[in-house]
Design an enzyme around this catalytic site. Sequence first.
Site, PDB file in Angstrom:
ATOM      1  N   ARG A   5      33.389  32.614  39.536  1.00  0.00           N
ATOM      2  CA  ARG A   5      34.681  32.340  38.957  1.00  0.00           C
ATOM      3  C   ARG A   5      35.061  30.978  39.667  1.00  0.00           C
ATOM      4  O   ARG A   5      35.857  30.304  39.301  1.00  0.00           O
ATOM      5  CB  ARG A   5      35.649  33.570  39.780  1.00  0.00           C
ATOM      6  CG  ARG A   5      35.464  34.609  39.217  1.00  0.00           C
ATOM      7  CD  ARG A   5      36.693  35.550  39.262  1.00  0.00           C
ATOM      8  NE  ARG A   5      36.751  36.782  38.427  1.00  0.00           N
ATOM      9  CZ  ARG A   5      37.622  37.734  38.809  1.00  0.00           C
ATOM     10  NH1 ARG A   5      38.566  37.443  39.691  1.00  0.00           N
ATOM     11  NH2 ARG A   5      37.521  38.713  37.944  1.00  0.00           N
TER      12      ARG A   5
ATOM     13  N   ASP B  21      53.923  37.998  41.021  1.00  0.00           N
ATOM     14  CA  ASP B  21      52.466  37.685  41.101  1.00  0.00           C
ATOM     15  C   ASP B  21      52.171  36.682  41.964  1.00  0.00           C
ATOM     16  O   ASP B  21      53.099  35.670  41.867  1.00  0.00           O
ATOM     17  CB  ASP B  21      51.868  37.743  39.660  1.00  0.00           C
ATOM     18  CG  ASP B  21      50.351  37.982  39.624  1.00  0.00           C
ATOM     19  OD1 ASP B  21      50.247  39.193  39.107  1.00  0.00           O
ATOM     20  OD2 ASP B  21      49.472  37.346  40.025  1.00  0.00           O
TER      21      ASP B  21
END
Length: 267
Positions: free
Chosen positions: A35, A139
């Site tokens: 990632r 978020d």
Amino acid sequence: MSAGGTAGIAEIAAHVQARSGLALGPEKAYLVETRLAPILKREQLPNLGALAARIGRSEALSRAVVEAMTTNESLFFRDGSPFKHLREQALPALHRVRAPGQGLRMWSAAASTGQEAYSIAITVQEAALGRPVEILGTDIATGPLERARTGLYSPFEVQRGLTGEHLARHFAREGDQWRVSPALRAMVGFREWNLLAALSPLGQFDVVFCRNVLIYFDAPTKARVFGAIRRQMAPDGLLYLGASESPIGLSDGFVRAVQDCGVYRLA
């Protein structure tokens, strides 16, 4: 991997956990490498050790690393049963005990690209309560939140959980995509927020959805978040968790409301 890369993984994991609560054990080394590879390329850094040396000095880089490591999987009406409970039990019960015209507030924590928050909104709208309802989606990752605010979804995304009736009633076709109706978008707001930060500025909620995020936290962090959420809930509020999540053994502030769909009320 080089020694610098190996050391870098441990330092990056500690940084990410301190910033977001996300626990990255040694078994997640490959995930970290995969990632963060685009960030290494973009920043022209030779390895994760070099990245670890820089993230503490750059807020933008730190945020990029944390966002890259968060999981942003979301779909409409995920798992089904929580929304059925909300529609058939929670909303009627709250409607009965609230004064006429009094609003309800609901929170979709870890809202990602917004499907959960809009699923709550669809459930509320179809319940026709006749009272104002505010839904907040939060978020830590800004990219997914930007998408959530647009309310625009691909054919693949709307096919994951939505019925044809849902599409016809609550969405409009725009080219090859689907836009959430203005009525739903007016009900839902999105805000960047970290679950490890103080939650008091968010206000009090009648319903909290915090599903499939705490599984990534270690036990002390879960306990901390449960305590913070509890303080933001109305006395008769409900907490919806993912199928593999539970406050039992971590917090004495909650008890099961029902047995089969991860719903908890204050103890």
